[in-house]
Scaffold this motif. Structure first.
Motif, short mmCIF file in Angstrom:
data_model
loop_
_atom_site.label_atom_id
_atom_site.label_comp_id
_atom_site.label_asym_id
_atom_site.label_seq_id
_atom_site.Cartn_x
_atom_site.Cartn_y
_atom_site.Cartn_z
N ARG A 4 0.34 -0.94 -0.12
CA ARG A 4 -0.23 0.42 0.09
C ARG A 4 0.58 1.33 0.16
O ARG A 4 0.34 2.33 -0.82
CB ARG A 4 -0.94 0.17 0.46
CG ARG A 4 -2.10 -1.08 0.69
CD ARG A 4 -3.27 -0.63 1.96
NE ARG A 4 -4.48 -1.33 1.28
CZ ARG A 4 -5.05 -1.74 2.22
NH1 ARG A 4 -4.94 -2.35 3.77
NH2 ARG A 4 -6.17 -2.68 1.78
N VAL A 8 0.77 4.01 -3.07
CA VAL A 8 0.97 5.25 -2.54
C VAL A 8 1.98 6.77 -3.28
O VAL A 8 2.06 7.45 -4.12
CB VAL A 8 0.53 5.85 -1.32
CG1 VAL A 8 0.47 7.41 -0.98
CG2 VAL A 8 -0.49 5.70 -0.31
N PHE A 11 2.11 6.33 -6.97
CA PHE A 11 0.51 7.05 -7.05
C PHE A 11 1.32 8.66 -7.34
O PHE A 11 0.36 9.74 -7.78
CB PHE A 11 -0.80 7.58 -6.07
CG PHE A 11 -1.99 8.56 -6.93
CD1 PHE A 11 -2.78 7.62 -7.27
CD2 PHE A 11 -2.22 9.00 -6.60
CE1 PHE A 11 -3.99 7.92 -8.09
CE2 PHE A 11 -3.07 10.03 -6.32
CZ PHE A 11 -4.18 9.64 -7.53
N MET A 46 -1.47 6.17 -12.57
CA MET A 46 -2.00 6.49 -11.57
C MET A 46 -2.81 5.51 -10.77
O MET A 46 -4.13 5.18 -10.04
CB MET A 46 -3.52 7.57 -11.86
CG MET A 46 -1.87 9.39 -11.48
SD MET A 46 -2.64 10.14 -11.48
CE MET A 46 -3.48 10.73 -13.02
N SER A 49 -1.42 2.41 -9.51
CA SER A 49 -0.83 2.84 -8.36
C SER A 49 -2.04 2.60 -7.43
O SER A 49 -2.04 1.67 -6.47
CB SER A 49 0.13 3.67 -7.93
OG SER A 49 -0.91 4.27 -8.37
N ALA A 50 -3.62 2.86 -7.99
CA ALA A 50 -4.36 2.79 -6.88
C ALA A 50 -5.24 1.65 -7.15
O ALA A 50 -5.17 1.26 -5.41
CB ALA A 50 -5.19 4.30 -7.42
N SER A 51 -4.29 0.62 -7.74
CA SER A 51 -5.45 -0.64 -7.86
C SER A 51 -4.31 -1.14 -6.00
O SER A 51 -5.40 -2.76 -5.51
CB SER A 51 -5.56 -1.20 -8.61
OG SER A 51 -3.61 -1.65 -9.31
N VAL A 53 -3.04 0.14 -3.64
CA VAL A 53 -3.79 0.69 -1.78
C VAL A 53 -4.93 -0.27 -2.03
O VAL A 53 -5.07 -0.70 -0.87
CB VAL A 53 -4.21 2.45 -2.77
CG1 VAL A 53 -4.54 2.38 -1.15
CG2 VAL A 53 -2.68 2.18 -2.75
#
Length: 143
Positions: A4, A8, A11, A46, A49-51, A53
């Protein structure tokens, strides 16, 4: 938790890359303009990378101290290259990048210096003379 945190960090880097690249202009290039490339790279980065998190998977195995030091040294060389590109000019800064990365990655210092001395002017000739992308031979410190 490490996955995570990496998500972040990636992202934030992708968001900054996309934000600063949106106004990029050049006097040559595609009809769409050069600002499209940061969008093509940044937006999927983005999303992915959000996936990380939202859906973290797997375990992270941190490298030992010697590998971490090599990674920090490689990062320092890359940042140094970015900061010294304009003051030194493309060939000299690229020579330092190639020689430094060759040494950090475990190559012989003599071979790394020879590769840097060969490839730095070759890359300048390729970009400047063949592809027509203007690169300064000498930087601000030498003019």
């Amino acid at each position: 938790m490490s996955v995570r945190l990496a998500g972040v960090a990636i992202f934030m880097i992708a968001a900054l890359y996309t934000w600063y690249g949106r106004d990029y202009t050049a006097s040559f290039g595609d009809v769409l303009g050069p600002s499209v490339f940061p969008m093509i790279v940044g937006i999927p980065a983005m999303i992915l990378s959000a996936s990380l998190v939202v859906f973290p998977t797997g375990q992270v195995a941190w490298p030992d101290r010697s590998h971490m030091l090599r990674q920090v040294a490689a990062l320092a060389i890359l940042l140094g290259y970015a900061f010294l590109l304009l003051p030194l000019g493309f060939p000299l800064a690229t020579f330092g990048l190639i020689a430094g990365m060759g040494i950090v990655l475990g190559g012989s210092p003599v071979k790394a210096i020879i590769l840097g001395a060969f490839f730095a002017p070759a890359l300048w000739a390729l970009f400047d003379q063949v592809l027509g992308l203007p690169l300064a031979v000498l930087g601000r410190w030498f003019t």
